[in-house]
Write an enzyme that holds these catalytic residues in place. Structure first.
Site, PDB file in Angstrom:
ATOM      1  N   CYS A 238     -13.468  -8.244  21.147  1.00 29.26           N
ATOM      2  CA  CYS A 238     -12.660  -7.518  20.162  1.00 29.26           C
ATOM      3  C   CYS A 238     -11.558  -6.707  20.841  1.00 29.26           C
ATOM      4  CB  CYS A 238     -13.539  -6.614  19.296  1.00 29.26           C
ATOM      5  SG  CYS A 238     -14.510  -5.422  20.229  1.00 29.26           S
TER       6      CYS A 238
ATOM      7  N   CYS B  36       0.847  -1.192   0.000  1.00 26.57           N
ATOM      8  CA  CYS B  36       0.000   0.000   0.000  1.00 26.57           C
ATOM      9  C   CYS B  36       0.883   1.242   0.000  1.00 26.57           C
ATOM     10  CB  CYS B  36      -0.920   0.012   1.212  1.00 26.57           C
ATOM     11  SG  CYS B  36      -1.908   1.515   1.352  1.00 26.57           S
TER      12      CYS B  36
ATOM     13  N   CYS C 296      -7.821   1.063  -1.723  1.00 27.68           N
ATOM     14  CA  CYS C 296      -7.551   0.397  -0.447  1.00 27.68           C
ATOM     15  C   CYS C 296      -7.569  -1.112  -0.673  1.00 27.68           C
ATOM     16  CB  CYS C 296      -8.597   0.799   0.584  1.00 27.68           C
ATOM     17  SG  CYS C 296      -8.360  -0.016   2.176  1.00 27.68           S
TER      18      CYS C 296
ATOM     19  N   CYS D  14      -4.578   0.678   8.425  1.00 26.44           N
ATOM     20  CA  CYS D  14      -3.800  -0.567   8.540  1.00 26.44           C
ATOM     21  C   CYS D  14      -2.511  -0.315   9.314  1.00 26.44           C
ATOM     22  CB  CYS D  14      -3.464  -1.125   7.157  1.00 26.44           C
ATOM     23  SG  CYS D  14      -4.908  -1.657   6.211  1.00 26.44           S
TER      24      CYS D  14
ATOM     25  N   CYS E 287      -1.654   6.376   6.481  1.00 29.50           N
ATOM     26  CA  CYS E 287      -3.043   6.042   6.780  1.00 29.50           C
ATOM     27  C   CYS E 287      -3.144   5.316   8.122  1.00 29.50           C
ATOM     28  CB  CYS E 287      -3.611   5.164   5.666  1.00 29.50           C
ATOM     29  SG  CYS E 287      -5.311   4.633   5.943  1.00 29.50           S
TER      30      CYS E 287
ATOM     31  N   GLU F 119     -30.096  -6.408  22.375  1.00 29.66           N
ATOM     32  CA  GLU F 119     -29.290  -5.446  21.618  1.00 29.66           C
ATOM     33  C   GLU F 119     -29.815  -4.039  21.889  1.00 29.66           C
ATOM     34  OE1 GLU F 119     -26.942  -3.268  19.557  1.00 29.66           O
ATOM     35  OE2 GLU F 119     -26.530  -5.416  19.579  1.00 29.66           O
TER      36      GLU F 119
ATOM     37  N   GLN G 295     -20.248  -8.468  11.433  1.00 33.66           N
ATOM     38  CA  GLN G 295     -18.796  -8.604  11.342  1.00 33.66           C
ATOM     39  C   GLN G 295     -18.302  -8.256   9.933  1.00 33.66           C
ATOM     40  OE1 GLN G 295     -16.670  -9.053  13.665  1.00 33.66           O
ATOM     41  NE2 GLN G 295     -17.608 -10.168  15.350  1.00 33.66           N
TER      42      GLN G 295
ATOM     43  N   ASP H 244     -21.028 -10.804  23.201  1.00 27.78           N
ATOM     44  CA  ASP H 244     -20.144 -10.251  22.164  1.00 27.78           C
ATOM     45  C   ASP H 244     -20.159  -8.734  22.320  1.00 27.78           C
ATOM     46  OD1 ASP H 244     -18.620  -9.699  19.966  1.00 27.78           O
ATOM     47  OD2 ASP H 244     -19.997 -10.544  18.488  1.00 27.78           O
TER      48      ASP H 244
ATOM     49  N   TYR I  55     -25.708  -8.477  23.367  1.00 27.88           N
ATOM     50  CA  TYR I  55     -25.068  -7.710  22.296  1.00 27.88           C
ATOM     51  C   TYR I  55     -25.241  -8.473  20.972  1.00 27.88           C
ATOM     52  CZ  TYR I  55     -22.685  -6.061  26.545  1.00 27.88           C
ATOM     53  OH  TYR I  55     -22.399  -5.617  27.816  1.00 27.88           O
TER      54      TYR I  55
END
Length: 449
Positions: free
Chosen positions: A406, A72, A158, A81, A78, A331, A281, A379, A310
């Site tokens: 996460c 990239c 991208c 990433c 950026c 949720e 996701q 989650d 969640y």
């Protein structure tokens, strides 16, 4: 204390959670971007405190075998990433180790290794993009924020996005410049278009375009719709009305300009409706593996009541329904709950219920109603579980809790809290849903003593 602008020689001995290299110089931890474990480098200190400093590589003296040329061209600028300078093998090792260290250091575990579900590809995997819009010399452009700033880095292509998303971005920017439609200025709170949000179904190929705007209309929207029809799978154009100050992307009101205002996609053999605010996701292939692993660990039986906190648009909820007696999804986003209920109908699943509300408050209310979960799946967002949720789970006393995370640090914190309440960790697995980015997912399974 190290001296600013002084050049030092060092060996990279570790990584931060975001993948920066760490060197120890004169007892001080120095954080160095784009550095790999084991490399010997000369660095210039650009910020120095008593116990830590930051620096940049000025010369690479000994190169890691895992260093690769960046594919990239804007990777160093950026903020999207983080790992285009290392091979994928090292990226997966780093992510697995990050989860292991968090669980051991914060969660009180003694794990020797954590397996990781590595991705089959690092390219074109994201099914959602949110491009901030900016302007330069009167011309609009879009890209992604520079790390730690709201300065937009323009990127023509991208690599982690499907090409249709960049095509949408280019069409919208071209439309803005042709009709002189203003880009939003966050500091002045002026201008119209704030973000270009694109969602694409990995299986259906359907494309949803949502423009976050500081207003209630878009000039020449019919012409934009005609241009967007050149994009394969274009289904809907939606305006998200966001007239508030701040950096929130989507507003509370949506105006559908074209199509149904949502797309459909297939995950785990089920069909889902996805609106702009629906959580889903971003990596379809890895999400299926993640959810399959979570369901396997839950060991659900036909006599079980399962609580899914969640739950988003009901992906895990509905996937578990076939094995369970009843599944209850909770949720906080009302639109996601509406999508979840519609998803249950379209898949002919009747043994599910969905509640709209905060996970902790809903779990406490269900507990007050006498609902007892045999298995719980959670989650949560990056902040992890709140105190009410943990207390409600402890009182419901499910025999198993499957936690999809996460953020390794908040996961590890919650591991320690659940252990205090009578649970022990059975197993833990990392899952890479974000190749080339610093984020990592984890699945851990608890069993009640």
């Amino acid at each position: 204390m190290l001296t600013r602008n002084q050049i030092y020689e060092a060996v990279i001995c570790d990584y931060t959670s975001q993948g920066q290299g760490i060197a120890k110089i004169e007892g001080c931890a120095v954080f160095i971007p784009n550095a790999l474990l084991g490399e010997r480098v000369r660095i210039r200190i650009d910020k120095a405190q008593k116990t830590w400093a930051t620096g940049k590589i000025v010369e690479l003296l000994e190169r890691s075998e895992h260093r690769v040329n960046r594919e990239c061209p804007v990777a160093k600028l950026c903020g999207g990433c983080d790992f285009w300078h290392m091979d994928y093998e090292e990226e997966c090792r780093l992510k697995s180790e990050r989860v292991r260290q968090a669980l051991n250091r914060i969660g009180g575990e003694t794990l020797e290794r954590i397996p990781i579900l590595s991705a089959p590809s690092c390219y074109g995997y994201r099914n959602k993009a949110q491009y901030p819009v900016s302007s330069r010399k009167g011309k609009a452009f879009a890209g992604f924020f520079r790390a730690g700033t709201h300065s937009v880095v323009e990127n023509e292509r991208c690599l982690i996005l499907p090409p249709e998303m960049d095509q949408v971005k280019d069409i919208v920017i071209g439309h803005m410049n042709y009709y002189r439609i203003s880009a939003y200025d966050e500091a002045a709170h002026k201008g119209l278009v704030r973000h270009i949000y694109v969602r694409r179904g990995a299986v259906s190929g359907q494309v949803l375009v949502c423009l976050a705007v500081n207003g209630r209309s878009l000039p020449h929207s019919e012409e934009l719709i005609k241009s967007l029809q050149k994009v394969s799978g274009f289904t809907s154009l939606v305006l998200s009305v966001n007239t508030k100050r701040g950096n929130t992307i989507l507003g509370d009101e949506e105006i559908v300009l074209h199509g149904p205002g949502y797309i459909e996609d297939t995950l785990c053999g089920l069909t889902f409706r996805l609106s702009p605010r629906s959580f889903y996701q971003v990596n379809h292939h890895q999400a299926q593996r993640l959810y399959a692993a979570a369901i396997e660990r839950a060991q659900i039986t036909k006599s079980d009541t399962v609580l899914d906190l969640y739950c988003g648009v009901g992906t895990i909820t509905l996937a578990m329904a076939g094995a369970a007696g009843k599944v209850i999804g909770v949720e906080v986003v009302a639109q996601a709950v509406a999508d979840a209920r519609e998803n249950a109908k379209r898949n002919g699943i009747e043994n599910v219920e969905f509640f709209c509300g905060d996970a902790g408050a809903a779990a406490l209310e269900l507990e007050r109603q006498g609902v007892r979960a045999d298995v719980a799946v959670v989650d949560p967002p990056r902040k992890g579980l709140n105190a009410d949720t943990i207390e409600a789970l402890a009182r419901m006393s499910p025999r198993r809790i499957v936690y999809v995370s996460c953020d390794p640090a908040t996961l590890a914190r919650d591991v320690a809290l659940l252990k205090e309440r009578g649970y022990h960790l059975l197993n833990a697995t990392a899952a890479d849903l974000f190749p080339r980015c610093a984020h990592v997912e984890s699945i851990v399974c608890f069993e009640r003593h």
